[in-house]
Design a protein around this motif. Structure first.
Motif, PDB file in Angstrom:
ATOM      1  N   GLU A 228      18.151   8.928  -7.098  1.00 41.78           N
ATOM      2  CA  GLU A 228      17.164   9.779  -6.418  1.00 41.78           C
ATOM      3  C   GLU A 228      15.752   9.588  -6.964  1.00 41.78           C
ATOM      4  O   GLU A 228      14.775   9.773  -6.230  1.00 41.78           O
ATOM      5  N   LEU A 229      15.638   9.226  -8.225  1.00 36.25           N
ATOM      6  CA  LEU A 229      14.288   9.099  -8.795  1.00 36.25           C
ATOM      7  C   LEU A 229      13.480   7.984  -8.109  1.00 36.25           C
ATOM      8  O   LEU A 229      12.344   8.212  -7.702  1.00 36.25           O
ATOM      9  N   PRO A 230      14.033   6.782  -7.951  1.00 40.52           N
ATOM     10  CA  PRO A 230      13.266   5.747  -7.251  1.00 40.52           C
ATOM     11  C   PRO A 230      12.923   6.152  -5.816  1.00 40.52           C
ATOM     12  O   PRO A 230      11.849   5.838  -5.316  1.00 40.52           O
ATOM     13  N   ARG A 231      13.846   6.874  -5.168  1.00 43.54           N
ATOM     14  CA  ARG A 231      13.572   7.345  -3.809  1.00 43.54           C
ATOM     15  C   ARG A 231      12.354   8.282  -3.822  1.00 43.54           C
ATOM     16  O   ARG A 231      11.478   8.187  -2.964  1.00 43.54           O
ATOM     17  N   LEU A 232      12.315   9.151  -4.829  1.00 43.77           N
ATOM     18  CA  LEU A 232      11.192  10.080  -4.965  1.00 43.77           C
ATOM     19  C   LEU A 232       9.889   9.308  -5.223  1.00 43.77           C
ATOM     20  O   LEU A 232       8.852   9.569  -4.606  1.00 43.77           O
ATOM     21  N   LEU A 233       9.963   8.331  -6.111  1.00 44.09           N
ATOM     22  CA  LEU A 233       8.760   7.554  -6.445  1.00 44.09           C
ATOM     23  C   LEU A 233       8.261   6.771  -5.235  1.00 44.09           C
ATOM     24  O   LEU A 233       7.058   6.564  -5.060  1.00 44.09           O
ATOM     25  N   ALA A 238       2.621   4.909   1.242  1.00 42.01           N
ATOM     26  CA  ALA A 238       3.061   4.514   2.585  1.00 42.01           C
ATOM     27  C   ALA A 238       3.359   3.014   2.563  1.00 42.01           C
ATOM     28  O   ALA A 238       3.098   2.327   1.577  1.00 42.01           O
ATOM     29  N   ARG A 239       3.896   2.516   3.667  1.00 43.39           N
ATOM     30  CA  ARG A 239       4.297   1.112   3.712  1.00 43.39           C
ATOM     31  C   ARG A 239       3.131   0.141   3.503  1.00 43.39           C
ATOM     32  O   ARG A 239       3.316  -0.965   2.992  1.00 43.39           O
ATOM     33  N   ASP A 240       1.935   0.574   3.932  1.00 52.18           N
ATOM     34  CA  ASP A 240       0.772  -0.321   3.795  1.00 52.18           C
ATOM     35  C   ASP A 240       0.107  -0.176   2.423  1.00 52.18           C
ATOM     36  O   ASP A 240      -1.019  -0.619   2.222  1.00 52.18           O
ATOM     37  N   GLY A 241       0.802   0.441   1.471  1.00 53.85           N
ATOM     38  CA  GLY A 241       0.275   0.543   0.114  1.00 53.85           C
ATOM     39  C   GLY A 241      -0.699   1.698  -0.077  1.00 53.85           C
ATOM     40  O   GLY A 241      -1.192   1.922  -1.179  1.00 53.85           O
ATOM     41  N   VAL A 242      -0.985   2.426   0.995  1.00 52.55           N
ATOM     42  CA  VAL A 242      -1.901   3.562   0.893  1.00 52.55           C
ATOM     43  C   VAL A 242      -1.176   4.717   0.191  1.00 52.55           C
ATOM     44  O   VAL A 242       0.009   4.958   0.442  1.00 52.55           O
ATOM     45  N   ILE A 243      -1.881   5.406  -0.698  1.00 51.35           N
ATOM     46  CA  ILE A 243      -1.281   6.532  -1.420  1.00 51.35           C
ATOM     47  C   ILE A 243      -0.983   7.661  -0.444  1.00 51.35           C
ATOM     48  O   ILE A 243      -1.852   8.050   0.349  1.00 51.35           O
ATOM     49  N   ALA A 244       0.237   8.162  -0.484  1.00 48.03           N
ATOM     50  CA  ALA A 244       0.686   9.159   0.500  1.00 48.03           C
ATOM     51  C   ALA A 244       0.674  10.580  -0.064  1.00 48.03           C
ATOM     52  O   ALA A 244       1.253  11.481   0.517  1.00 48.03           O
ATOM     53  N   GLY A 284      -1.087  -2.774  -3.982  1.00 51.78           N
ATOM     54  CA  GLY A 284      -2.117  -1.825  -3.562  1.00 51.78           C
ATOM     55  C   GLY A 284      -2.339  -1.756  -2.071  1.00 51.78           C
ATOM     56  O   GLY A 284      -1.490  -2.149  -1.275  1.00 51.78           O
ATOM     57  N   GLU A 285      -3.510  -1.253  -1.716  1.00 52.51           N
ATOM     58  CA  GLU A 285      -3.805  -0.967  -0.310  1.00 52.51           C
ATOM     59  C   GLU A 285      -4.037  -2.261   0.465  1.00 52.51           C
ATOM     60  O   GLU A 285      -4.969  -3.004   0.176  1.00 52.51           O
ATOM     61  N   ARG A 286      -3.190  -2.473   1.442  1.00 49.86           N
ATOM     62  CA  ARG A 286      -3.275  -3.701   2.232  1.00 49.86           C
ATOM     63  C   ARG A 286      -4.601  -3.743   2.997  1.00 49.86           C
ATOM     64  O   ARG A 286      -5.115  -2.736   3.436  1.00 49.86           O
ATOM     65  N   GLY A 287      -5.153  -4.950   3.127  1.00 49.24           N
ATOM     66  CA  GLY A 287      -6.351  -5.111   3.951  1.00 49.24           C
ATOM     67  C   GLY A 287      -7.652  -4.919   3.190  1.00 49.24           C
ATOM     68  O   GLY A 287      -8.718  -5.090   3.755  1.00 49.24           O
TER      69      GLY A 287
END
Ligand SMILES: [Zn+2]
Length: 454
Positions: A228-233, A238-244, A284-287
């Motif tokens: 569960e810990l990796p799932r939480l991390l 988000a998928r594009d590397g943006v902090i969610a 990191g953040e894609r693009g």
């Protein structure tokens, strides 16, 4: 021409300067080791005496809850700027000591390089500034007011100065915060650091099972902290590397058009990066270009994950707990306390059912900051460096953090200017630290020329 005068002044005084530098380097001022506490004090006292001898009549120690801070001030002419110079007299530990080719606290000048712990970081890089000041004072060419602050705990967190600096607000007021505790990109590439990132840290633990459970008797039934810990991390991005993490980006200073141009012009070779690190620069953040991702944008990293069994063979368990250590680098404008709160709230909100999330520890290293490309001080530093190197200095945003700098800038009201003469080859923090006398001399020329023009 200023440079020629300062060059010949350095060369005439070279032997004296080198022998004084060696005296400073001989103190084993390792701040993190209690056994060296007295050596740290002796080093600070030596610096106070030295500052007296070069014209800072009121040099003294300021007490903190940790190691004392060396402070000195020399009033300049009315209407001239106030310069606050920062350095640190403590050094890193020296182990493994058997790997040193010369003893770390027996400074040795060999093949044009000073070999000793602290030769560069930071005794070399602050002593050339003191020698430049000595020259300017002796020649009556120092018109600015100069304040000097040299702390003794930079290598172990700057706790003393951080706890006390707000009490010194009046004393520290300045226009320019001059910092040389930094590297350049290459021996012929003068470099101006345009900003630093901030830092926060947190350790999270997922627990629940009373003990490691038998994975045959409980697998598929009991929630598994190590699963569960990796799932939480993974919910942090988000998928594009943006902090969610909601609210995490609040306050991030937007990138100006001028900074965008500068960032794109920063030389970066993805193939060289891959050779040096073993990975392509795809995090990191894609693009966004690398320069933006490194110095202008925040990031969250997992520094370590620990759970369960890691021995040879097989052990059929559901571990009782799993732990992750996280740090985030913050962009200029972000409030570290708010970022830490947002991160913790996000982890709690996404914590898995049936397990307990505990924040084992958390803390703030300090905020990030960024200078305006139009800063008058940067223009002056650039002109000084152009005069020395006949080339346009590189501007770069540092991805790392020096928390005390952001604090000093805030308390003093001064704009930080970060130009130093360290090179990769100096092996700071490692065995066989050294600093080329040529680089020491360049640092001296830079500080003398810059301050002579104020
Ligand atoms: Zn260091």
């Amino acid at each position: 021409m200023n440079l020629d005068r300062f060059s010949s002044s350095f060369d005439q005084n070279r032997d004296r300067i080198v022998s004084q530098w060696m005296e400073l380097l001989a103190f084993p001022s390792i701040s993190t080791e209690p056994a060296h506490h007295r050596d740290c004090l002796a080093c600070a006292e030596w610096l106070v005496r030295h500052l007296h001898s070069i014209g800072f009549d009121n040099a003294r120690l300021l007490q903190t809850p940790g190691k004392p801070v060396v402070f000195a001030e020399r009033p300049g002419r009315p209407g001239k700027p106030v310069v606050l110079f920062y350095g640190h007299y403590d050094v890193q530990p020296v182990d493994p000591v058997s790997e040193w080719r010369t003893p770390p606290f027996t400074p040795t000048l060999l093949d044009g390089r000073m070999r000793a712990r602290g030769a560069q970081d930071n005794k070399g890089q602050h002593f050339y500034a003191l020698k430049a000041l000595e020259t300017l004072i002796r020649d009556d060419r120092l018109q600015a007011t100069v304040k000097i602050i040299i702390e003794g705990e930079e290598e172990c967190g700057s706790h003393g100065i951080s706890a006390t600096m707000t009490e010194w607000r009046e004393r520290l007021q300045a226009d320019l915060l001059l910092i040389t505790d930094i590297a350049m990109d290459g021996p012929r590439t003068p470099t101006i650091t345009m900003g630093l990132r901030g830092l926060i840290h947190l350790t999270a633990e997922l627990s629940g099972p009373l003990r490691d459970l038998h994975s045959g008797a409980h697998g598929g039934v009991a929630p598994n902290p190590a699963l569960e810990l990796p799932r939480l991390l993974a919910t942090l991005h988000a998928r594009d590397g943006v902090i969610a993490v909601p609210g995490f980006y609040d306050g991030v200073q937007p990138i100006s058009p001028e900074e965008k141009v500068l960032a794109l012009s920063m030389p970066f070779d993805p193939e060289l990066y891959r050779r040096q690190t073993g990975v392509p620069p795809t995090g990191g953040e894609r693009g966004r270009p690398v320069a933006e991702r490194l110095g202008l944008r925040p990031c969250i990293d997992v520094n370590g994950i620990h759970a369960g069994f890691d021995g040879p063979g097989v052990k059929t368990i559901i571990p009782a707990k799993a732990r992750a250590k996280l740090t985030a680098r913050l962009a200029a404008g972000q409030d570290p306390a708010l970022c830490l709160a947002a991160l913790e709230a996000h982890l709690r909100q996404h914590a898995p059912e049936g397990l307990t999330l505990t924040i084992v520890e958390k803390g703030v290293g300090g905020p990030g900051f960024r200078l305006s490309p139009q800063s008058e001080w940067i223009a002056r530093a650039a002109a000084t460096l152009r005069g020395m190197y006949n080339t346009e200095p590189t501007r770069r945003w540092e991805g790392a953090s020096i928390p005390v700098i952001a604090g000093l800038a805030r308390v003093s009201g001064a704009e930080p200017l970060l130009v130093g003469f360290g090179l990769e080859e100096d092996s700071i923090h490692a065995p066989n630290e050294s600093f080329a006398l040529e680089q020491f001399r360049n640092g001296y020329l830079y500080v003398a020329s810059l301050l002579a023009g104020l």
